[in-house]
Write a protein that holds these residues in place. Structure first.
Motif, short mmCIF file in Angstrom:
data_model
loop_
_atom_site.label_atom_id
_atom_site.label_comp_id
_atom_site.label_asym_id
_atom_site.label_seq_id
_atom_site.Cartn_x
_atom_site.Cartn_y
_atom_site.Cartn_z
N VAL A 78 0.81 -1.21 0.00
CA VAL A 78 0.00 0.00 0.00
C VAL A 78 0.85 1.27 0.00
O VAL A 78 0.62 2.18 -0.79
N ILE A 79 1.86 1.34 0.86
CA ILE A 79 2.57 2.61 1.02
C ILE A 79 3.43 2.95 -0.19
O ILE A 79 3.78 4.12 -0.38
N PHE A 80 3.75 1.98 -1.02
CA PHE A 80 4.48 2.30 -2.24
C PHE A 80 3.54 2.75 -3.35
O PHE A 80 3.96 3.05 -4.46
N GLY A 81 2.21 2.83 -3.03
CA GLY A 81 1.22 3.22 -4.02
C GLY A 81 0.88 4.69 -4.03
O GLY A 81 0.23 5.17 -4.96
N GLY A 82 1.27 5.44 -3.00
CA GLY A 82 1.02 6.88 -2.99
C GLY A 82 -0.22 7.27 -2.20
O GLY A 82 -1.05 6.45 -1.86
N VAL A 83 -0.35 8.55 -1.96
CA VAL A 83 -1.39 9.07 -1.07
C VAL A 83 -2.80 8.81 -1.58
O VAL A 83 -3.71 8.55 -0.80
N HIS A 84 -3.04 8.86 -2.89
CA HIS A 84 -4.40 8.70 -3.38
C HIS A 84 -4.89 7.26 -3.21
O HIS A 84 -6.04 7.03 -2.91
N ARG A 85 -3.98 6.30 -3.39
CA ARG A 85 -4.37 4.92 -3.13
C ARG A 85 -4.64 4.72 -1.64
O ARG A 85 -5.55 4.01 -1.25
N ILE A 86 -3.82 5.36 -0.81
CA ILE A 86 -4.03 5.27 0.63
C ILE A 86 -5.40 5.81 1.00
O ILE A 86 -6.17 5.17 1.73
N SER A 87 -5.74 7.00 0.52
CA SER A 87 -7.03 7.60 0.87
C SER A 87 -8.18 6.76 0.35
O SER A 87 -9.22 6.64 1.01
N TYR A 142 0.98 7.63 6.25
CA TYR A 142 0.74 8.88 5.52
C TYR A 142 1.29 10.07 6.31
O TYR A 142 1.90 10.98 5.75
N TYR A 143 1.08 10.07 7.63
CA TYR A 143 1.61 11.14 8.47
C TYR A 143 3.12 11.23 8.35
O TYR A 143 3.71 12.31 8.23
N THR A 144 3.77 10.07 8.43
CA THR A 144 5.24 10.08 8.46
C THR A 144 5.85 10.50 7.12
O THR A 144 6.89 11.15 7.11
N GLU A 145 5.19 10.15 6.01
CA GLU A 145 5.77 10.50 4.71
C GLU A 145 5.85 12.01 4.51
O GLU A 145 6.86 12.54 4.05
N SER A 146 4.76 12.73 4.87
CA SER A 146 4.78 14.18 4.68
C SER A 146 5.83 14.83 5.56
O SER A 146 6.44 15.84 5.19
N ASN A 147 6.10 14.26 6.73
CA ASN A 147 7.11 14.82 7.62
C ASN A 147 8.52 14.44 7.16
O ASN A 147 9.46 15.22 7.36
N PHE A 148 8.65 13.27 6.58
CA PHE A 148 9.95 12.91 6.02
C PHE A 148 10.31 13.87 4.89
O PHE A 148 11.45 14.33 4.78
N LYS A 149 9.34 14.17 4.05
CA LYS A 149 9.57 15.10 2.94
C LYS A 149 9.87 16.51 3.45
O LYS A 149 10.59 17.27 2.79
N PHE A 150 9.34 16.86 4.61
CA PHE A 150 9.63 18.16 5.21
C PHE A 150 11.12 18.25 5.55
O PHE A 150 11.76 19.29 5.33
N ILE A 151 11.67 17.17 6.10
CA ILE A 151 13.08 17.16 6.48
C ILE A 151 13.98 17.13 5.25
O ILE A 151 14.91 17.91 5.10
N ARG A 152 13.65 16.20 4.35
CA ARG A 152 14.45 16.09 3.11
C ARG A 152 13.62 15.39 2.05
O ARG A 152 13.22 14.24 2.25
N ASN A 153 13.40 16.05 0.95
CA ASN A 153 12.60 15.47 -0.12
C ASN A 153 13.51 14.76 -1.11
O ASN A 153 13.95 15.31 -2.11
N SER A 154 13.81 13.50 -0.79
CA SER A 154 14.73 12.71 -1.60
C SER A 154 14.04 11.40 -1.98
O SER A 154 13.55 10.67 -1.11
N LYS A 155 14.01 11.07 -3.26
CA LYS A 155 13.37 9.83 -3.71
C LYS A 155 14.10 8.60 -3.15
O LYS A 155 13.48 7.64 -2.71
N THR A 156 15.41 8.66 -3.17
CA THR A 156 16.20 7.54 -2.63
C THR A 156 15.98 7.41 -1.13
O THR A 156 15.76 6.31 -0.60
N GLY A 157 16.04 8.55 -0.45
CA GLY A 157 15.82 8.54 0.99
C GLY A 157 14.43 8.06 1.35
O GLY A 157 14.24 7.31 2.32
N LEU A 158 13.42 8.47 0.57
CA LEU A 158 12.05 8.06 0.82
C LEU A 158 11.89 6.55 0.64
O LEU A 158 11.19 5.89 1.41
N PHE A 159 12.55 6.00 -0.37
CA PHE A 159 12.48 4.56 -0.60
C PHE A 159 13.07 3.80 0.58
O PHE A 159 12.49 2.82 1.06
N ILE A 160 14.23 4.26 1.07
CA ILE A 160 14.86 3.61 2.22
C ILE A 160 13.98 3.75 3.46
O ILE A 160 13.81 2.80 4.23
#
Length: 485
Positions: free
Chosen positions: A209-218, A379-397
Protein backbone atom coordinates in the motif's frame (compact mmCIF):
# COMPACT_ATOMS: atom_id res chain seq x y z
CA UNK A 1 17.71 -15.29 34.06
CA UNK A 2 20.62 -14.54 31.71
CA UNK A 3 22.22 -11.17 30.98
CA UNK A 4 19.98 -10.52 27.99
CA UNK A 5 16.81 -11.05 30.04
CA UNK A 6 18.20 -8.71 32.70
CA UNK A 7 18.94 -6.13 30.02
CA UNK A 8 15.38 -6.32 28.66
CA UNK A 9 13.95 -6.08 32.17
CA UNK A 10 16.02 -2.96 32.78
CA UNK A 11 14.83 -1.39 29.52
CA UNK A 12 11.21 -2.16 30.40
CA UNK A 13 11.62 -0.63 33.87
CA UNK A 14 13.25 2.53 32.49
CA UNK A 15 10.58 3.02 29.83
CA UNK A 16 7.79 2.46 32.34
CA UNK A 17 9.22 4.98 34.82
CA UNK A 18 9.86 7.56 32.09
CA UNK A 19 6.30 7.17 30.80
CA UNK A 20 4.81 7.56 34.29
CA UNK A 21 6.85 10.72 34.97
CA UNK A 22 5.97 12.29 31.62
CA UNK A 23 2.23 11.83 32.01
CA UNK A 24 1.94 12.39 35.76
CA UNK A 25 3.85 15.66 36.00
CA UNK A 26 3.70 17.24 32.55
CA UNK A 27 1.27 15.97 29.97
CA UNK A 28 -1.91 15.67 32.01
CA UNK A 29 -1.67 19.34 32.98
CA UNK A 30 -0.93 20.50 29.44
CA UNK A 31 -3.70 18.46 27.79
CA UNK A 32 -6.39 19.67 30.15
CA UNK A 33 -5.19 23.28 30.18
CA UNK A 34 -4.91 23.64 26.39
CA UNK A 35 -8.21 21.85 25.80
CA UNK A 36 -10.09 24.02 28.29
CA UNK A 37 -8.36 27.19 27.09
CA UNK A 38 -9.46 26.70 23.49
CA UNK A 39 -12.88 25.44 24.51
CA UNK A 40 -13.51 28.83 26.12
CA UNK A 41 -11.69 30.86 23.43
CA UNK A 42 -13.76 29.23 20.66
CA UNK A 43 -16.95 29.41 22.74
CA UNK A 44 -16.98 25.62 22.81
CA UNK A 45 -16.76 25.15 19.06
CA UNK A 46 -16.89 21.35 19.51
CA UNK A 47 -20.54 21.62 20.61
CA UNK A 48 -21.65 24.94 19.12
CA UNK A 49 -20.63 24.10 15.56
CA UNK A 50 -21.15 20.35 15.57
CA UNK A 51 -24.08 20.58 13.07
CA UNK A 52 -21.93 22.78 10.83
CA UNK A 53 -19.20 20.13 10.88
CA UNK A 54 -21.71 17.55 9.65
CA UNK A 55 -22.79 19.91 6.84
CA UNK A 56 -19.21 20.58 5.74
CA UNK A 57 -18.44 16.86 5.68
CA UNK A 58 -21.08 16.31 3.00
CA UNK A 59 -19.54 18.86 0.59
CA UNK A 60 -18.21 17.40 -2.64
CA UNK A 61 -14.66 17.98 -3.81
CA UNK A 62 -14.12 20.71 -6.39
CA UNK A 63 -11.53 18.82 -8.40
CA UNK A 64 -11.69 15.06 -8.90
CA UNK A 65 -7.93 14.83 -8.29
CA UNK A 66 -8.01 16.53 -4.91
CA UNK A 67 -8.55 14.89 -1.54
CA UNK A 68 -11.97 15.78 -0.14
CA UNK A 69 -12.82 16.66 3.45
CA UNK A 70 -14.32 13.20 3.85
CA UNK A 71 -11.19 11.44 2.57
CA UNK A 72 -8.96 13.53 4.84
CA UNK A 73 -11.29 12.66 7.73
CA UNK A 74 -10.98 8.97 6.89
CA UNK A 75 -7.17 9.14 6.77
CA UNK A 76 -7.04 10.73 10.23
CA UNK A 77 -9.78 8.45 11.55
CA UNK A 78 -7.89 5.44 10.17
CA UNK A 79 -4.95 6.43 12.34
CA UNK A 80 -7.08 7.29 15.36
CA UNK A 81 -9.37 4.28 15.03
CA UNK A 82 -6.92 1.49 15.54
CA UNK A 83 -6.20 -1.26 17.98
CA UNK A 84 -6.17 1.38 20.72
CA UNK A 85 -9.95 1.46 20.47
CA UNK A 86 -10.08 -2.23 21.35
CA UNK A 87 -6.90 -3.32 23.15
CA UNK A 88 -6.24 0.19 24.52
CA UNK A 89 -9.60 0.46 26.26
CA UNK A 90 -9.23 -3.02 27.72
CA UNK A 91 -5.72 -2.17 28.92
CA UNK A 92 -6.92 1.02 30.63
CA UNK A 93 -9.73 -0.76 32.46
CA UNK A 94 -7.65 -3.77 33.50
CA UNK A 95 -4.55 -1.77 34.48
CA UNK A 96 -6.51 0.37 36.96
CA UNK A 97 -8.88 -2.34 38.20
CA UNK A 98 -7.57 -2.26 41.78
CA UNK A 99 -8.46 1.43 42.07
CA UNK A 100 -11.44 2.12 39.85
CA UNK A 101 -11.20 0.38 36.48
CA UNK A 102 -14.66 1.53 35.37
CA UNK A 103 -13.70 5.15 36.04
CA UNK A 104 -11.03 5.11 33.31
CA UNK A 105 -13.85 5.24 30.73
CA UNK A 106 -15.14 8.55 32.12
CA UNK A 107 -11.72 10.16 31.85
CA UNK A 108 -11.43 8.95 28.25
CA UNK A 109 -14.75 10.64 27.47
CA UNK A 110 -13.78 13.87 29.21
CA UNK A 111 -10.41 14.09 27.44
CA UNK A 112 -12.17 13.66 24.09
CA UNK A 113 -14.79 16.35 24.79
CA UNK A 114 -12.16 18.83 25.97
CA UNK A 115 -9.52 17.80 23.44
CA UNK A 116 -11.85 18.29 20.46
CA UNK A 117 -11.21 22.05 20.78
CA UNK A 118 -7.45 21.45 20.54
CA UNK A 119 -8.05 19.21 17.51
CA UNK A 120 -9.98 22.03 15.84
CA UNK A 121 -7.16 24.55 16.40
CA UNK A 122 -4.32 22.31 15.20
CA UNK A 123 -6.15 21.18 12.07
CA UNK A 124 -7.18 24.73 11.14
CA UNK A 125 -3.54 25.81 11.51
CA UNK A 126 -2.48 22.92 9.27
CA UNK A 127 -4.80 24.21 6.54
CA UNK A 128 -3.68 27.82 6.97
CA UNK A 129 0.00 26.96 6.46
CA UNK A 130 -0.06 23.96 4.12
CA UNK A 131 2.04 23.66 0.95
CA UNK A 132 1.38 22.31 -2.51
CA UNK A 133 3.75 19.65 -3.83
CA UNK A 134 2.82 18.72 -7.38
CA UNK A 135 -0.90 17.99 -7.35
CA UNK A 136 -1.04 17.25 -3.60
CA UNK A 137 -1.32 19.42 -0.50
CA UNK A 138 0.91 18.55 2.44
CA UNK A 139 1.30 20.11 5.85
CA UNK A 140 1.01 19.68 9.60
CA UNK A 141 2.75 21.01 12.72
CA UNK A 142 6.23 20.90 11.17
CA UNK A 143 4.98 23.17 8.40
CA UNK A 144 3.10 25.66 10.59
CA UNK A 145 6.04 25.76 13.00
CA UNK A 146 8.32 26.77 10.13
CA UNK A 147 5.94 29.19 8.40
CA UNK A 148 4.08 30.81 11.29
CA UNK A 149 6.75 30.61 14.01
CA UNK A 150 9.65 31.03 11.61
CA UNK A 151 11.62 28.12 13.04
CA UNK A 152 12.63 25.34 10.67
CA UNK A 153 14.80 23.83 13.42
CA UNK A 154 11.80 23.19 15.70
CA UNK A 155 9.82 22.05 12.69
CA UNK A 156 12.44 19.37 12.11
CA UNK A 157 12.38 18.42 15.81
CA UNK A 158 8.64 17.83 15.61
CA UNK A 159 8.93 15.93 12.32
CA UNK A 160 11.55 13.60 13.82
CA UNK A 161 9.37 12.96 16.90
CA UNK A 162 6.34 12.24 14.75
CA UNK A 163 8.26 9.84 12.53
CA UNK A 164 9.67 8.02 15.54
CA UNK A 165 6.25 7.87 17.17
CA UNK A 166 4.15 6.74 14.22
CA UNK A 167 6.53 4.88 11.90
CA UNK A 168 8.31 2.96 14.64
CA UNK A 169 6.32 3.29 17.90
CA UNK A 170 2.65 3.18 16.93
CA UNK A 171 3.04 0.92 13.91
CA UNK A 172 5.01 -1.57 15.99
CA UNK A 173 2.22 -1.43 18.56
CA UNK A 174 -0.49 -1.97 15.93
CA UNK A 175 1.34 -5.07 14.68
CA UNK A 176 1.79 -6.36 18.22
CA UNK A 177 -1.89 -5.93 19.09
CA UNK A 178 -2.99 -7.58 15.86
CA UNK A 179 -0.82 -10.59 16.60
CA UNK A 180 -1.92 -10.83 20.21
CA UNK A 181 -5.51 -11.42 19.06
CA UNK A 182 -4.40 -14.89 17.95
CA UNK A 183 -3.54 -15.93 21.53
CA UNK A 184 -7.17 -16.99 21.97
CA UNK A 185 -6.61 -19.69 19.36
CA UNK A 186 -2.90 -20.34 19.93
CA UNK A 187 -2.14 -20.60 23.71
CA UNK A 188 1.63 -20.76 23.14
CA UNK A 189 1.53 -17.94 20.58
CA UNK A 190 4.41 -15.92 22.12
CA UNK A 191 6.86 -18.81 21.91
CA UNK A 192 5.70 -20.13 18.55
CA UNK A 193 6.56 -19.15 14.97
CA UNK A 194 3.23 -17.31 14.56
CA UNK A 195 4.49 -13.82 15.53
CA UNK A 196 6.90 -14.12 12.60
CA UNK A 197 4.04 -15.09 10.27
CA UNK A 198 1.80 -12.24 11.45
CA UNK A 199 4.63 -9.73 11.22
CA UNK A 200 5.48 -10.91 7.72
CA UNK A 201 1.91 -10.71 6.45
CA UNK A 202 1.27 -7.24 7.91
CA UNK A 203 4.62 -5.97 6.66
CA UNK A 204 3.90 -7.27 3.15
CA UNK A 205 0.43 -5.73 2.99
CA UNK A 206 1.69 -2.42 4.38
CA UNK A 207 4.50 -2.35 1.85
CA UNK A 208 2.12 -2.97 -1.05
CA UNK A 209 0.00 0.00 0.00
CA UNK A 210 2.57 2.61 1.02
CA UNK A 211 4.48 2.30 -2.24
CA UNK A 212 1.22 3.22 -4.02
CA UNK A 213 1.02 6.88 -2.99
CA UNK A 214 -1.39 9.07 -1.07
CA UNK A 215 -4.40 8.70 -3.38
CA UNK A 216 -4.37 4.92 -3.13
CA UNK A 217 -4.03 5.27 0.63
CA UNK A 218 -7.03 7.60 0.87
CA UNK A 219 -9.07 5.31 -1.37
CA UNK A 220 -8.34 2.19 0.68
CA UNK A 221 -8.98 3.67 4.10
CA UNK A 222 -12.09 5.54 2.90
CA UNK A 223 -13.56 2.15 2.05
CA UNK A 224 -12.36 0.16 5.05
CA UNK A 225 -12.89 2.49 8.00
CA UNK A 226 -16.65 3.19 7.74
CA UNK A 227 -17.52 -0.46 7.11
CA UNK A 228 -15.51 -1.89 9.97
CA UNK A 229 -16.63 0.84 12.35
CA UNK A 230 -20.33 0.24 11.62
CA UNK A 231 -20.02 -3.54 12.06
CA UNK A 232 -18.04 -3.16 15.28
CA UNK A 233 -20.50 -0.64 16.72
CA UNK A 234 -23.34 -2.98 15.70
CA UNK A 235 -21.89 -5.79 17.79
CA UNK A 236 -21.48 -3.43 20.72
CA UNK A 237 -25.14 -2.39 20.45
CA UNK A 238 -26.20 -6.04 20.35
CA UNK A 239 -24.33 -6.80 23.59
CA UNK A 240 -25.64 -3.60 25.18
CA UNK A 241 -29.30 -4.30 24.36
CA UNK A 242 -28.87 -7.90 25.44
CA UNK A 243 -27.83 -6.64 28.88
CA UNK A 244 -30.04 -3.54 29.20
CA UNK A 245 -30.89 -4.34 32.81
CA UNK A 246 -27.19 -4.00 33.73
CA UNK A 247 -26.65 -0.66 31.92
CA UNK A 248 -27.73 1.63 34.82
CA UNK A 249 -25.36 -0.17 37.20
CA UNK A 250 -22.54 0.11 34.63
CA UNK A 251 -22.98 3.88 34.27
CA UNK A 252 -23.23 4.19 38.04
CA UNK A 253 -19.86 2.48 38.46
CA UNK A 254 -18.25 4.53 35.66
CA UNK A 255 -19.15 7.82 37.37
CA UNK A 256 -18.73 6.72 40.98
CA UNK A 257 -15.30 5.18 40.40
CA UNK A 258 -14.21 8.14 38.27
CA UNK A 259 -14.79 10.48 41.20
CA UNK A 260 -13.62 8.14 43.93
CA UNK A 261 -10.74 9.90 45.71
CA UNK A 262 -8.66 6.74 45.98
CA UNK A 263 -9.36 5.83 42.34
CA UNK A 264 -8.07 9.21 41.18
CA UNK A 265 -5.09 9.76 43.45
CA UNK A 266 -4.24 6.41 45.04
CA UNK A 267 -1.24 4.97 43.23
CA UNK A 268 -1.57 7.87 40.78
CA UNK A 269 0.45 6.46 37.89
CA UNK A 270 -1.80 3.41 37.75
CA UNK A 271 -5.03 5.21 38.63
CA UNK A 272 -8.15 5.24 36.51
CA UNK A 273 -7.54 8.94 35.71
CA UNK A 274 -4.02 8.33 34.41
CA UNK A 275 -4.94 5.20 32.49
CA UNK A 276 -7.96 6.95 30.97
CA UNK A 277 -5.84 9.89 29.83
CA UNK A 278 -3.01 7.73 28.45
CA UNK A 279 -5.26 5.41 26.51
CA UNK A 280 -7.59 8.26 25.56
CA UNK A 281 -4.75 10.27 24.05
CA UNK A 282 -3.40 7.21 22.25
CA UNK A 283 -6.86 6.55 20.87
CA UNK A 284 -8.15 9.98 19.76
CA UNK A 285 -4.81 11.86 19.40
CA UNK A 286 -6.43 15.25 20.12
CA UNK A 287 -3.68 17.86 20.45
CA UNK A 288 -0.89 15.44 19.54
CA UNK A 289 -0.17 17.02 16.18
CA UNK A 290 -0.85 13.89 14.14
CA UNK A 291 -4.27 14.53 12.57
CA UNK A 292 -3.22 17.96 11.17
CA UNK A 293 -1.01 16.08 8.71
CA UNK A 294 -4.14 14.55 7.19
CA UNK A 295 -6.15 17.75 7.58
CA UNK A 296 -3.65 19.66 5.44
CA UNK A 297 -4.16 17.27 2.52
CA UNK A 298 -7.77 18.32 1.90
CA UNK A 299 -8.64 20.95 -0.68
CA UNK A 300 -11.32 23.16 0.88
CA UNK A 301 -12.57 26.69 0.39
CA UNK A 302 -11.81 27.74 3.96
CA UNK A 303 -9.30 26.40 6.54
CA UNK A 304 -11.94 26.24 9.28
CA UNK A 305 -13.89 23.65 7.32
CA UNK A 306 -11.20 21.06 7.84
CA UNK A 307 -10.80 22.08 11.47
CA UNK A 308 -14.48 21.28 11.98
CA UNK A 309 -14.29 18.00 10.10
CA UNK A 310 -11.23 16.80 12.03
CA UNK A 311 -13.03 17.70 15.24
CA UNK A 312 -15.60 15.05 14.30
CA UNK A 313 -12.93 12.37 14.17
CA UNK A 314 -12.32 12.74 17.91
CA UNK A 315 -16.01 12.10 18.60
CA UNK A 316 -16.14 9.15 16.19
CA UNK A 317 -13.10 7.61 17.81
CA UNK A 318 -13.76 8.01 21.51
CA UNK A 319 -17.46 8.66 22.02
CA UNK A 320 -18.58 6.02 19.50
CA UNK A 321 -15.92 3.34 19.09
CA UNK A 322 -14.11 3.43 22.45
CA UNK A 323 -17.50 3.46 24.18
CA UNK A 324 -18.52 0.42 22.13
CA UNK A 325 -15.51 -1.49 23.45
CA UNK A 326 -16.13 -0.27 27.01
CA UNK A 327 -19.75 -1.42 26.97
CA UNK A 328 -18.74 -4.81 25.54
CA UNK A 329 -16.27 -5.29 28.38
CA UNK A 330 -18.29 -3.94 31.27
CA UNK A 331 -21.54 -5.70 30.31
CA UNK A 332 -19.94 -9.02 29.39
CA UNK A 333 -20.10 -10.65 32.81
CA UNK A 334 -16.32 -11.29 32.71
CA UNK A 335 -14.61 -10.02 35.83
CA UNK A 336 -12.02 -7.27 35.46
CA UNK A 337 -8.60 -8.69 36.23
CA UNK A 338 -4.99 -7.67 35.67
CA UNK A 339 -4.44 -11.22 34.41
CA UNK A 340 -6.64 -10.41 31.42
CA UNK A 341 -4.88 -7.64 29.52
CA UNK A 342 -5.58 -6.09 26.16
CA UNK A 343 -6.94 -8.49 23.58
CA UNK A 344 -7.28 -11.36 26.08
CA UNK A 345 -9.88 -9.35 28.00
CA UNK A 346 -11.81 -8.34 24.87
CA UNK A 347 -11.98 -11.85 23.46
CA UNK A 348 -13.04 -13.36 26.77
CA UNK A 349 -15.79 -10.73 27.01
CA UNK A 350 -17.30 -11.28 23.55
CA UNK A 351 -16.95 -15.05 23.87
CA UNK A 352 -19.02 -14.95 27.04
CA UNK A 353 -21.76 -12.95 25.27
CA UNK A 354 -21.82 -14.24 21.72
CA UNK A 355 -20.05 -17.58 21.80
CA UNK A 356 -17.24 -18.84 19.60
CA UNK A 357 -18.12 -16.48 16.75
CA UNK A 358 -17.34 -13.48 19.02
CA UNK A 359 -13.57 -13.96 19.32
CA UNK A 360 -13.38 -14.71 15.59
CA UNK A 361 -15.10 -11.42 14.81
CA UNK A 362 -12.77 -9.55 17.19
CA UNK A 363 -9.72 -11.17 15.59
CA UNK A 364 -10.87 -10.08 12.12
CA UNK A 365 -11.74 -6.58 13.44
CA UNK A 366 -8.39 -6.11 15.13
CA UNK A 367 -6.55 -6.96 11.93
CA UNK A 368 -8.69 -4.52 9.93
CA UNK A 369 -8.27 -1.79 12.55
CA UNK A 370 -4.53 -2.45 12.69
CA UNK A 371 -4.13 -2.39 8.93
CA UNK A 372 -6.08 0.85 8.49
CA UNK A 373 -3.96 2.43 11.24
CA UNK A 374 -0.72 1.22 9.68
CA UNK A 375 -1.74 2.91 6.44
CA UNK A 376 -2.98 6.13 8.08
CA UNK A 377 0.09 6.35 10.30
CA UNK A 378 2.41 5.99 7.34
CA UNK A 379 0.74 8.88 5.52
CA UNK A 380 1.61 11.14 8.47
CA UNK A 381 5.24 10.08 8.46
CA UNK A 382 5.77 10.50 4.71
CA UNK A 383 4.78 14.18 4.68
CA UNK A 384 7.11 14.82 7.62
CA UNK A 385 9.95 12.91 6.02
CA UNK A 386 9.57 15.10 2.94
CA UNK A 387 9.63 18.16 5.21
CA UNK A 388 13.08 17.16 6.48
CA UNK A 389 14.45 16.09 3.11
CA UNK A 390 12.60 15.47 -0.12
CA UNK A 391 14.73 12.71 -1.60
CA UNK A 392 13.37 9.83 -3.71
CA UNK A 393 16.20 7.54 -2.63
CA UNK A 394 15.82 8.54 0.99
CA UNK A 395 12.05 8.06 0.82
CA UNK A 396 12.48 4.56 -0.60
CA UNK A 397 14.86 3.61 2.22
CA UNK A 398 12.50 5.19 4.77
CA UNK A 399 9.57 3.17 3.44
CA UNK A 400 11.61 0.01 3.80
CA UNK A 401 12.37 0.84 7.46
CA UNK A 402 8.65 1.45 8.08
CA UNK A 403 7.84 -2.00 6.73
CA UNK A 404 10.60 -3.48 8.92
CA UNK A 405 9.14 -1.75 12.02
CA UNK A 406 5.80 -3.44 11.40
CA UNK A 407 7.50 -6.83 11.23
CA UNK A 408 9.58 -6.25 14.39
CA UNK A 409 6.57 -4.92 16.31
CA UNK A 410 4.78 -8.24 15.97
CA UNK A 411 7.67 -9.87 17.87
CA UNK A 412 7.92 -7.38 20.76
CA UNK A 413 6.99 -7.63 24.45
CA UNK A 414 3.67 -6.23 25.83
CA UNK A 415 5.14 -3.78 28.37
CA UNK A 416 7.96 -2.58 26.13
CA UNK A 417 5.80 -1.77 23.13
CA UNK A 418 3.14 0.12 25.14
CA UNK A 419 5.68 2.13 27.17
CA UNK A 420 7.70 3.07 24.09
CA UNK A 421 4.58 4.23 22.25
CA UNK A 422 3.44 6.24 25.30
CA UNK A 423 6.77 8.06 25.62
CA UNK A 424 7.07 8.95 21.94
CA UNK A 425 3.42 10.06 21.87
CA UNK A 426 3.92 12.22 24.96
CA UNK A 427 7.03 13.99 23.66
CA UNK A 428 5.34 14.76 20.36
CA UNK A 429 2.23 16.07 22.11
CA UNK A 430 4.24 18.39 24.37
CA UNK A 431 5.90 20.12 21.41
CA UNK A 432 2.62 20.51 19.53
CA UNK A 433 0.65 21.76 22.54
CA UNK A 434 3.20 24.51 23.19
CA UNK A 435 3.10 25.50 19.50
CA UNK A 436 -0.70 25.70 19.24
CA UNK A 437 -0.74 27.87 22.36
CA UNK A 438 1.63 30.25 20.58
CA UNK A 439 -0.20 30.16 17.23
CA UNK A 440 -3.80 29.60 18.25
CA UNK A 441 -4.78 33.24 17.73
CA UNK A 442 -4.34 32.74 13.97
CA UNK A 443 -6.84 29.87 13.97
CA UNK A 444 -9.24 31.96 16.07
CA UNK A 445 -8.97 34.77 13.50
CA UNK A 446 -9.86 32.32 10.75
CA UNK A 447 -12.83 31.07 12.81
CA UNK A 448 -14.08 34.63 13.22
CA UNK A 449 -13.90 35.15 9.45
CA UNK A 450 -15.71 31.87 8.79
CA UNK A 451 -18.50 32.68 11.25
CA UNK A 452 -18.99 36.14 9.74
CA UNK A 453 -19.35 34.71 6.23
CA UNK A 454 -21.79 32.03 7.39
CA UNK A 455 -23.84 34.66 9.23
CA UNK A 456 -24.04 36.60 5.95
CA UNK A 457 -25.44 33.50 4.25
CA UNK A 458 -22.29 32.72 2.25
CA UNK A 459 -20.38 29.52 1.65
CA UNK A 460 -17.15 30.70 3.32
CA UNK A 461 -14.18 31.28 1.02
CA UNK A 462 -10.83 32.25 2.54
CA UNK A 463 -8.54 35.01 1.29
CA UNK A 464 -5.28 35.46 3.17
CA UNK A 465 -4.96 39.07 1.95
CA UNK A 466 -8.21 40.01 3.71
CA UNK A 467 -7.80 38.07 6.97
CA UNK A 468 -4.01 38.57 7.26
CA UNK A 469 -3.24 35.03 8.41
CA UNK A 470 -2.30 31.91 6.46
CA UNK A 471 0.06 31.33 3.55
CA UNK A 472 -0.70 33.96 0.87
CA UNK A 473 0.73 31.71 -1.86
CA UNK A 474 -1.89 29.05 -1.10
CA UNK A 475 -4.86 31.16 -0.05
CA UNK A 476 -4.64 33.59 -2.95
CA UNK A 477 -7.25 35.12 -5.25
CA UNK A 478 -6.98 32.30 -7.79
CA UNK A 479 -7.80 29.72 -5.12
CA UNK A 480 -10.75 31.77 -3.91
CA UNK A 481 -12.15 32.23 -7.41
CA UNK A 482 -12.02 28.48 -8.01
CA UNK A 483 -14.48 28.00 -5.17
CA UNK A 484 -16.68 30.93 -6.18
CA UNK A 485 -17.19 29.74 -9.76
Amino acid sequence: MNWFDNFLAGINSFLGNASDFLYTYILIIMLVFVGLYYSFRTKFVQFRMFPEAIRVLSEKKKDGKDISSFQALMISTASRVGTGNIAGVATAVAASTAIGGYGAIFWMWLLALIGAASAFIESTLAQLYKEKKGSDYIGGPAYYIQKALGSRKWGIVFAVLLIACFAYGFNALQAFNAGSSLKYYIPDYDTSFWPWVVGGILALLTGLVIFGGVHRISGIVSAIVPVMAVIYIGMGLFITFRNLDAVPDMFGKIFSQAFNFQAIFGGFTGSCLMQGIKRGLYSNEAGMGSAPNAAAAADVSHPVKQGLVQMLSVFIDTILICSTTAFMLLLSGVGISEDLRGMDFVQAAVSNQIGKIGPLFITISIFLFAFSSLVGNYYYTESNFKFIRNSKTGLFIFRCTCVAAVFIGALMDFSTVWSLADILMGLMAIVNLVVILLLGKKALTALKDYSAQRKAGKNPVFRSSEVHVGDPEIWNEAHAQKWEE
